[in-house]
Design a protein around this motif. Structure first.
Motif, short mmCIF file in Angstrom:
data_model
loop_
_atom_site.label_atom_id
_atom_site.label_comp_id
_atom_site.label_asym_id
_atom_site.label_seq_id
_atom_site.Cartn_x
_atom_site.Cartn_y
_atom_site.Cartn_z
N SER B 23 31.99 35.84 14.67
CA SER B 23 31.29 37.02 14.16
C SER B 23 30.66 36.72 12.81
CB SER B 23 32.27 38.18 14.02
OG SER B 23 33.16 37.89 12.93
N ARG B 24 29.76 37.57 12.41
CA ARG B 24 29.13 37.37 11.11
C ARG B 24 30.15 37.49 9.98
NH1 ARG B 24 23.81 40.48 10.37
NH2 ARG B 24 23.01 38.78 11.64
N GLU B 25 31.12 38.38 10.16
CA GLU B 25 32.16 38.52 9.15
C GLU B 25 32.93 37.22 8.99
OE1 GLU B 25 31.52 40.76 11.61
OE2 GLU B 25 30.45 41.97 10.14
N ALA B 26 33.20 36.59 10.12
CA ALA B 26 33.93 35.32 10.06
C ALA B 26 33.12 34.27 9.29
CB ALA B 26 34.25 34.82 11.47
N PHE B 27 31.81 34.24 9.54
CA PHE B 27 30.95 33.32 8.78
C PHE B 27 31.03 33.63 7.29
CE2 PHE B 27 28.67 32.17 12.69
CZ PHE B 27 28.44 30.83 12.45
N ARG B 28 30.93 34.93 6.99
CA ARG B 28 30.91 35.34 5.59
C ARG B 28 32.20 34.92 4.90
NH1 ARG B 28 29.79 40.85 6.14
NH2 ARG B 28 27.62 40.35 6.62
N ALA B 29 33.29 35.10 5.61
CA ALA B 29 34.58 34.74 5.03
C ALA B 29 34.63 33.27 4.68
CB ALA B 29 35.70 35.10 6.02
N VAL B 30 34.15 32.44 5.60
CA VAL B 30 34.16 30.99 5.35
C VAL B 30 33.25 30.65 4.18
CG1 VAL B 30 33.48 28.75 6.29
CG2 VAL B 30 34.83 30.35 7.68
N ARG B 31 32.06 31.24 4.17
CA ARG B 31 31.11 30.91 3.10
C ARG B 31 31.66 31.29 1.74
NH1 ARG B 31 24.97 32.22 4.50
NH2 ARG B 31 24.70 30.79 2.77
N GLN B 32 32.39 32.41 1.71
CA GLN B 32 32.94 32.84 0.42
C GLN B 32 34.16 32.03 0.02
OE1 GLN B 32 33.46 37.04 1.03
NE2 GLN B 32 31.31 37.49 0.51
N ALA B 33 34.93 31.64 1.01
CA ALA B 33 36.21 30.98 0.69
C ALA B 33 36.02 29.51 0.31
CB ALA B 33 37.14 31.08 1.91
N VAL B 34 34.98 28.88 0.87
CA VAL B 34 34.82 27.44 0.66
C VAL B 34 33.69 27.21 -0.34
CG1 VAL B 34 34.43 25.21 1.78
CG2 VAL B 34 35.61 27.06 3.01
N THR B 35 34.00 26.62 -1.46
CA THR B 35 33.00 26.48 -2.52
C THR B 35 32.32 25.12 -2.52
OG1 THR B 35 34.79 25.86 -4.00
CG2 THR B 35 34.05 28.17 -4.07
N ASP B 36 32.99 24.09 -2.02
CA ASP B 36 32.37 22.77 -2.01
C ASP B 36 31.24 22.74 -0.98
OD1 ASP B 36 32.07 19.87 -2.39
OD2 ASP B 36 32.86 19.77 -0.33
N PRO B 37 30.01 22.45 -1.41
CA PRO B 37 28.87 22.53 -0.48
C PRO B 37 29.03 21.63 0.73
CG PRO B 37 28.08 22.26 -2.74
CD PRO B 37 29.58 22.06 -2.77
N ILE B 38 29.57 20.44 0.52
CA ILE B 38 29.69 19.50 1.64
C ILE B 38 30.69 20.03 2.67
CG2 ILE B 38 30.40 17.14 2.25
CD1 ILE B 38 27.83 17.11 0.62
N ALA B 39 31.84 20.47 2.20
CA ALA B 39 32.85 21.02 3.12
C ALA B 39 32.33 22.27 3.80
CB ALA B 39 34.14 21.33 2.36
N ARG B 40 31.65 23.09 3.00
CA ARG B 40 31.15 24.36 3.53
C ARG B 40 30.12 24.11 4.63
NH1 ARG B 40 29.32 27.59 -1.28
NH2 ARG B 40 27.59 26.11 -1.17
N ALA B 41 29.20 23.19 4.36
CA ALA B 41 28.16 22.91 5.36
C ALA B 41 28.80 22.42 6.66
CB ALA B 41 27.18 21.88 4.82
N GLY B 42 29.81 21.58 6.54
CA GLY B 42 30.47 21.07 7.74
C GLY B 42 31.10 22.19 8.55
N LEU B 43 31.74 23.12 7.85
CA LEU B 43 32.37 24.24 8.54
C LEU B 43 31.32 25.14 9.20
CD1 LEU B 43 35.22 25.06 6.06
CD2 LEU B 43 35.50 24.67 8.53
N ILE B 44 30.30 25.46 8.42
CA ILE B 44 29.26 26.35 8.98
C ILE B 44 28.62 25.71 10.20
CG2 ILE B 44 27.01 27.39 8.53
CD1 ILE B 44 27.99 27.83 5.64
N ALA B 45 28.35 24.40 10.09
CA ALA B 45 27.72 23.70 11.22
C ALA B 45 28.59 23.81 12.47
CB ALA B 45 27.48 22.24 10.86
N ASP B 46 29.88 23.60 12.32
CA ASP B 46 30.73 23.67 13.51
C ASP B 46 30.87 25.10 14.03
OD1 ASP B 46 31.16 21.06 14.17
OD2 ASP B 46 33.10 20.88 13.15
#
Lengths: 668, 668
Positions: B23-46
């Motif tokens: 869900s979009r909320e789940a995406f939002r949660a990840v984007r807010q929780a993960v601050t390192d751009p590299i780690a964040r991009a990997g999570l969002i991509a998956d």
């Protein structure tokens, strides 16, 4: 014999009222007398140049510059290198030119070698003569070319066919350098390299000029050798006018058996005649790309060539060459011709002064598209794309997405077909693009079927939202581009005939463009002839004159809309006539005529319907001959109408002198 | 949370009867929780990969492999690199994919970012949803792509437009690697370099697989970096799944201001799901190019993705992602569908066994063209050209000149348009070539207008000597290729629908092909419906059923000839009906219907004539929806016929149940 003596003699041969050529006997004499291959090739090449020039003068058009830059190469190939070139033997070598517009040089050589009849020498670009671009119906011509970029792919196919059928033989393909701008060249290089088709050699006639501009100014090629190497080809570069270089390069290539080879031949456009060689100092325009030179230039060129040949023969202790003369062909020019493309370009420029969103794009056909003045006045909004129609049209899409109004130019034959999918792709984005397609239709008939665009209405007619329009006069040309820019919210395909013609008609004084509706140019009662553009309507007019003399009253209607028709107009205007004739400067299949006839069926108009158009590959020849051949000159149209009339008269559809419909008033 | 725990839970979410999405909320949660751009991009991509898979499962088709290979790149671009991507600001950056079939990945990301409504997630390839290939009608989509090779040219146009209008912004274009086989790519590189358009960056998604084969096996690209460099581009190469490489490369590119740049991104097709990644060991076929995976593969893929995401979240001390489930869409498959393309391929192979001159050519669409069996049995006479339609068709010309009979294959949309001029050029050589154009017509409606070929009859209909034919059944498909090989002395364009359908009709038992003449599939008296191909004729049959229920007797005629019509047949067979309906799985302009209607006018047949066909850019969606939208499903056809009938009844043309013409016998 000294220079002076020769000049005096030349003046009697190459004067203001005659053209000179080298007879086959003269060629034979030189070939027998000169034994050194290098010296012999040089002499034959220059003798061929004399005949090439003669052919182009006879034809009234043809590509001198490109013929001359390639003459030394093909002379060496055909007289010293190729085995049974394009012949029947199982290991015959193959040669053809991918650019194709150097055909006069090859014809000249083939005639000199006795491979083509000498009677063909004065028949360049004539009906049943030698086509403007190569056609396999001519002996020793291996492929149809004239549309650029296809040659290496064709060679690939030929090489694969040879391997399938167990034939041997090398395949040598000549390309232009401007031609390297075509994406297909690069598309074809990789498969040939991947399959290690070492039997293929490409020779790039690198004369640095395309049409009338420097290749570097149009779209620079960058490091050509690196490019070919990166695509897996063996590359050599050298002087394409030095026969020892040609000899040694080709000999080297024969030792390379694991990859295809390309020779970048540095050549000079117009090579052989001093004032035709490359750009004059300080000049950015090359003046001898296409078209016959003036009689004065002809004389000077012929004298220079003859002088050089004879000087060389003298050095070799040989007699001077015997020349034969022929009269200069008489050509009747139109008196006050309308030049639609220039009028169009002028109107476009006038609008562009007020509209900063207009951007003009060109694919190396500036002067034929009426946009020289635009480039001169608004160079910042002129984009020269080179011979890269696909790129141009997709780039136009990008410009349109970015808020500009691109007006895209090329010959109709290339624009409608090479960029066919790209025009469609742009259409799906629903942004406005104007496509201006010139050289449309059957004439000029000289360049041949690669350039005679008689298929473009069909090719682009079903692109969604794209309105196709062909004006019949300078006035209608101006109205057309103004309508396309100012009134049509969608995209427009403007189709133009380039032949200057004296027009017997004018569109009505109060004429305005209304989609799908035509204008009556000439009233009539028995028959209505519907067409578009100056070629059809001029000949429809001539046909109407002939029909009038036979008691048949024929109306002539200009319907400039090629893929839109207003069914109310069909009912109101065409519905009044017992016989309806449609004309197409296009194949019958999917031209305007089929649209009109279908509309008649849908609207329930009852009439005898006759459609006249092209039904086979267009003939090459003088304009009048070609129109007559395809039944589109005035007398042919009149004949067809009379044939269509006759049974109808018998069936009581109403006859000549018995009006079945009132004469329609001129209307839009 | 450990792997095991997650797996258990995942089994309840991703089972045999449900699909899961983030869900979009789940995406939002990840984007807010993960601050390192590299780690964040990997999570969002998956997370996006999970949703991409969901979308493709919902749609029933879509390009997983290519979406996955590009997901990391676009995630980095859109979330970390691009400024206001495709947004309204004056210095907004632009991004689009030239290959286009990776659209599901971008949609998934745009939905995650809130740039597209979440309600669109289940609407991939649905009417009014997200088109199968990009279309500018979708927010944040910058260009229409799907036909390959156009993107760099479009970027050129956009860059020039930005300069004209004073806008800034970088332009990033994604291309495929198979796409580099298209000549237009190379055609477009030089102008961009010559004009030093440093604002353009190209990223090649170099996943080494095109369609279902290795690029190197199809048409090896050679040294890609050298090639781009020779064309004047700044080149870097690196791991397209390594976000630090992406970050550093793009940062470096921003320092290069005098030339365009290209990043050759080494990627893995299907990246992110172990069993979808590249070719399995020893396998030459990639199984996840297009089409939805099986439910079993879906479950395994989703579980793997979810497990990895949650493991990473756990490492980062974050809660696992919340998934939402949705039911698996139910699809009704045809019971005993006819597969025309396979029947065609089988018949071609049977003839090729006897005829050594037959050579089959393909442009990377082997399985969709019915020629897998041919390649397997006669590999020596199979030529894979890669995504190089122009080269393929010109090479076919060379093969034909060399005495072979080339049979050329691609999708109708590409073959008829990308190689349009080349088909014409071959036609002028008057050698025999067979063009087999599949995926013709409005359906499948999922891929969108780049692939819905509803313009090809027009595009090639006026090629001289080229007969266009569309079979309506397996039997007619076999007859068609046999006619093209054995009976037609000229060239043939065979048009095929690829959708498998249960057919309600059969061609007559004694049916033989006669140019321009149709076959009566269903007798009738009031109305005749004329069409071609399985889609039109199946729906004509359904319409006839509906009309019968309303008392109107409708005949259905198969007229497989798309650009040839026999006027005697028109008079004899169509002339018996008071109402004649033409159907086109094509635009109305210059489809078969206009040919039939024009023939009615020329032959003087008096009838009410109604033409049904496509009139706008084809809609994307499920097949039934798309046919209904364009008025080509059975009920729509019946409605149109009734409307056409009604006024005619009033006008006394004869009515339902009052036969005006005897029912014609089935005939060829």
């Amino acid at each position: 014999m000294g220079e002076k003596d020769f000049s005096d003699r030349a003046l009697t041969l190459v004067g203001d009222d005659s053209l000179s050529y080298v007879s086959r006997e003269a060629f034979r004499a030189v070939r027998q007398a000169v034994t050194d291959p290098i010296a012999r090739a040089g002499l034959i090449a220059d003798l061929c140049r004399i005949n090439t020039l003669f052919m182009i003068m006879q034809a009234g058009s043809g590509h001198i510059g490109s013929s001359y830059s390639s003459t030394d190469i093909i002379t060496w190939l055909w007289t010293e290198y190729l085995r049974d070139p394009n012949g029947p033997s199982a290991d015959a070598d193959t040669y053809f030119s991918s650019k194709g517009h150097d055909a006069p040089a090859l014809y000249s050589l083939l005639i000199a070698m006795g491979k083509l009849g000498f009677d063909l020498l004065p028949k360049l670009r004539q009906l049943n003569g030698l086509p403007g671009h190569p056609d396999v119906s001519t002996p020793f011509i291996a492929a149809n070319t004239g549309s650029l970029g296809m040659g290496i792919s064709k060679a690939y196919g030929m090489a694969r066919a040879n391997r399938f059928t167990g034939r041997g033989g090398r395949i040598v393909v000549m390309t232009g350098d401007g031609e390297l701008q075509e994406g297909q060249i690069w598309e074809s290089l990789q498969p040939v390299a991947n399959e290690r088709l070492a039997e293929i050699t490409v020779i790039v006639d690198h004369n640095k000029l395309q049409s009338d501009s420097a290749v570097a100014a149009v779209s620079d090629l960058g490091p050509i050798e690196d490019k070919f190497r990166a695509f897996g080809w063996e590359v050599r570069r050298g002087d394409g006018h030095d026969f020892t270089v040609l000899r040694d390069t080709l000999a080297y290539f024969d030792t390379v058996t694991d990859k295809p080879k390309v020779f970048i031949a540095d050549t000079i456009k117009g090579k052989g005649v001093s004032f035709m060689e490359g750009l004059a100092c300080g000049d950015q325009t090359y003046h001898f790309h296409a078209g016959a030179p003036s009689l004065k230039d002809y004389g000077a060129a012929a004298r220079e060539l003859i002088a050089r040949v004879n000087a060389r023969l003298a050095d070799l202790g040989q007699a001077e060459v015997t020349l034969t003369s022929a009269p200069v062909p008489v050509r009747i020019a139109p008196k006050q011709p309308e030049r639609l493309v220039l009028a169009y370009g002028d109107e476009l420029l006038a609008m562009a002064r007020q509209r900063p969103e207009i951007v003009v794009m060109d694919a190396d056909l500036l002067s034929d598209c009426g946009i020289e003045a635009f480039k001169a006045e608004l160079p910042g909004r002129f984009i020269e794309c080179g011979i890269a129609e696909q790129h141009m049209v997709s780039a136009a899409g990008g410009l349109a997405l970015g808020g500009m109004l691109p007006v895209v130019h090329s010959f109709a034959c290339f624009l409608s077909s090479r960029a066919n999918e790209h025009i469609y792709n742009n259409a799906t984005e629903k942004k406005k693009v104007i496509y201006t397609a010139t050289l449309a239709g059957l004439v000029p008939g000289g360049p041949g079927h690669s350039h005679q665009s008689v298929r473009d209405i069909s090719a682009i007619g079903a692109v969604p939202g794209l309105v196709a329009f062909e004006p019949c006069s300078e006035r209608e040309a101006r109205l057309a581009i103004r309508w396309a820019v100012e009134q049509n919210p969608g995209s427009t395909y403007l189709r133009f005939v380039n032949v200057p013609l004296d027009l017997p008609y004018a569109v009505p004084a109060d004429y305005t463009l209304q989609a799908g509706r035509g204008a009556v140019l000439r009233p009539g009662t028995d028959v209505v002839i519907v067409g578009y553009g100056p070629v059809l309507l001029t000949n429809a007019w001539k046909a109407a004159d002939e029909l009038a003399a036979q008691g048949v009253s024929a109306a002539v209607i200009d319907l400039p809309w090629l893929n839109r028709i207003d069914e109310d107009w069909v009912r109101e205007t065409l519905g009044r006539f017992p016989t309806i004739v449609t004309l197409d400067n296009h194949y019958l299949e999917f031209g305007q005529g089929v649209m009109v006839a279908a509309a008649l069926a849908r609207t329930g108009v009852r009439a005898a319907v006759v459609s006249i158009g092209i039904t086979e590959v267009p003939a090459c020849g003088a304009n009048a001959d070609v129109l007559a051949y395809h039944g589109l000159d005035g007398p042919s149209i009149a004949r067809t109408v009379m044939q269509a009339q006759a049974p109808r008269l018998r069936q009581g559809f109403g006859g000549a002198g018995k009006p079945q419909a009132s004469s329609p008033k001129p209307q839009a």
